[in-house]
Design an enzyme around this catalytic site. Structure first.
Site, PDB file in Angstrom:
ATOM      1  N   ASP A  69       0.961  -1.132   0.078  1.00  0.00           N
ATOM      2  CA  ASP A  69      -0.027   0.001   0.028  1.00  0.00           C
ATOM      3  C   ASP A  69       0.762   1.259   0.023  1.00  0.00           C
ATOM      4  O   ASP A  69       0.284   2.236  -0.232  1.00  0.00           O
ATOM      5  CB  ASP A  69      -0.940  -0.084   1.144  1.00  0.00           C
ATOM      6  CG  ASP A  69      -0.324  -0.314   2.630  1.00  0.00           C
ATOM      7  OD1 ASP A  69       0.910  -0.153   2.628  1.00  0.00           O
ATOM      8  OD2 ASP A  69      -1.061  -0.254   3.428  1.00  0.00           O
ATOM      9  N   SER A  70       2.094   1.021   0.264  1.00  0.00           N
ATOM     10  CA  SER A  70       3.131   2.044  -0.058  1.00  0.00           C
ATOM     11  C   SER A  70       2.935   2.656  -1.328  1.00  0.00           C
ATOM     12  O   SER A  70       3.503   3.798  -1.738  1.00  0.00           O
ATOM     13  CB  SER A  70       4.496   1.584   0.087  1.00  0.00           C
ATOM     14  OG  SER A  70       4.965   0.666  -0.589  1.00  0.00           O
ATOM     15  N   ASP A  90      -0.830  -6.421  -0.324  1.00  0.00           N
ATOM     16  CA  ASP A  90      -1.182  -5.497   0.920  1.00  0.00           C
ATOM     17  C   ASP A  90      -2.816  -5.600   0.727  1.00  0.00           C
ATOM     18  O   ASP A  90      -3.350  -5.274   0.058  1.00  0.00           O
ATOM     19  CB  ASP A  90      -0.714  -4.177   0.855  1.00  0.00           C
ATOM     20  CG  ASP A  90       0.472  -4.090   1.946  1.00  0.00           C
ATOM     21  OD1 ASP A  90       0.449  -4.993   2.834  1.00  0.00           O
ATOM     22  OD2 ASP A  90       1.155  -3.349   1.971  1.00  0.00           O
ATOM     23  N   LYS A 137      -1.163  -9.486   2.703  1.00  0.00           N
ATOM     24  CA  LYS A 137      -0.429  -9.192   3.841  1.00  0.00           C
ATOM     25  C   LYS A 137      -1.247  -8.179   4.402  1.00  0.00           C
ATOM     26  O   LYS A 137      -1.894  -7.108   3.864  1.00  0.00           O
ATOM     27  CB  LYS A 137       0.696  -8.387   3.808  1.00  0.00           C
ATOM     28  CG  LYS A 137       1.619  -7.895   4.873  1.00  0.00           C
ATOM     29  CD  LYS A 137       2.776  -7.284   4.639  1.00  0.00           C
ATOM     30  CE  LYS A 137       2.983  -5.783   3.754  1.00  0.00           C
ATOM     31  NZ  LYS A 137       2.248  -4.883   4.898  1.00  0.00           N
ATOM     32  N   GLU A 161       8.108  -4.234  11.312  1.00  0.00           N
ATOM     33  CA  GLU A 161       8.137  -2.969  11.036  1.00  0.00           C
ATOM     34  C   GLU A 161       8.563  -2.039  12.195  1.00  0.00           C
ATOM     35  O   GLU A 161       7.701  -2.052  13.268  1.00  0.00           O
ATOM     36  CB  GLU A 161       7.031  -2.233  10.187  1.00  0.00           C
ATOM     37  CG  GLU A 161       7.269  -0.906   9.671  1.00  0.00           C
ATOM     38  CD  GLU A 161       6.171  -0.434   8.973  1.00  0.00           C
ATOM     39  OE1 GLU A 161       6.154   0.723   8.433  1.00  0.00           O
ATOM     40  OE2 GLU A 161       5.029  -1.148   8.819  1.00  0.00           O
TER      41      GLU A 161
END
Length: 202
Positions: A26-27, A65, A95, A163
């Site tokens: 989703d980055s 994602d 994910k 993360e």
């Protein structure tokens, strides 16, 4: 090693570089779509970019994602979103960040895995749990946090992404679990590392 990709070109580059996992993150919201954060990214956007990556047919496991907002809907809607990313867009794994009820979802995905996606050559039953949870944790309650991780393993997760986790805690979690940990900003002791492709390329 793992990196992100959002289109055919970066997916091919990642595959040629020998990446084991390609994450359609989703980055994409920050790196390609001009958003200030990942929050505005929708399931439609993720499905669109995941399909582009899988068209490259990379020799790597492709994970997608589940966007932040989508992961906090009710169980059936989140499950339907995961199925869409896998059945329609071709992802081999999903994910998502931990959310209430997520362990139930991961167990359901494990049970339905045989009908959810293409069986990548060389994959075995133990690698087809399809779920890659993400944990973002700076908590000082290291023992408590580490103690909860095996529940994710038992729920059917095939790996755990850590993360910005304190390195000593990341090492403890890695040593506790049988499944691999993948770190991003979590020190050198995770089993693997992931970098966002736009960061990697400068």
């Amino acid at each position: 090693m793992a990196t992100t990709a959002y289109d055919v070109i970066t997916a091919r580059l990642a595959a040629e570089a020998g990446m084991d996992v390609i994450l359609v993150g989703d980055s994409v919201g920050n790196t390609l779509l001009g958003f200030d954060s990942t929050i505005p990214v929708t399931l439609d956007m993720m499905a669109h970019h995941t399909a582009a990556v899988t068209r490259a047919r990379p020799d790597a496991l492709v994970a997608a994602d589940v966007p932040f907002g989508e992961a906090h809907f009710d169980y059936e809607r989140v499950l339907a979103g995961c199925q869409r990313l896998m059945q329609q867009s071709g992802a081999e794994a999903v994910k998502m960040r931990e959310a209430p009820g997520s362990r139930r979802l991961w167990r359901a995905l494990r049970e339905r895995a045989s009908g959810l996606g293409a069986h990548r050559p060389g994959a075995t039953a133990s690698t087809r749990a399809w779920t890659l949870p993400q944990v973002w944790r700076r908590s000082r309650r290291g023992g408590t946090v580490a103690g909860r991780r095996p529940r994710l393993e038992k729920a059917g997760c095939f790996a755990l992404l850590l993360e910005m986790t304190e390195p000593n805690l990341a090492r403890t979690i890695t040593e506790t679990l049988k499944i691999p940990t993948i770190g991003i900003g979590s020190g050198p002791d995770c089993d693997g590392q992931i970098l966002v492709s736009t960061d990697l390329l400068g």
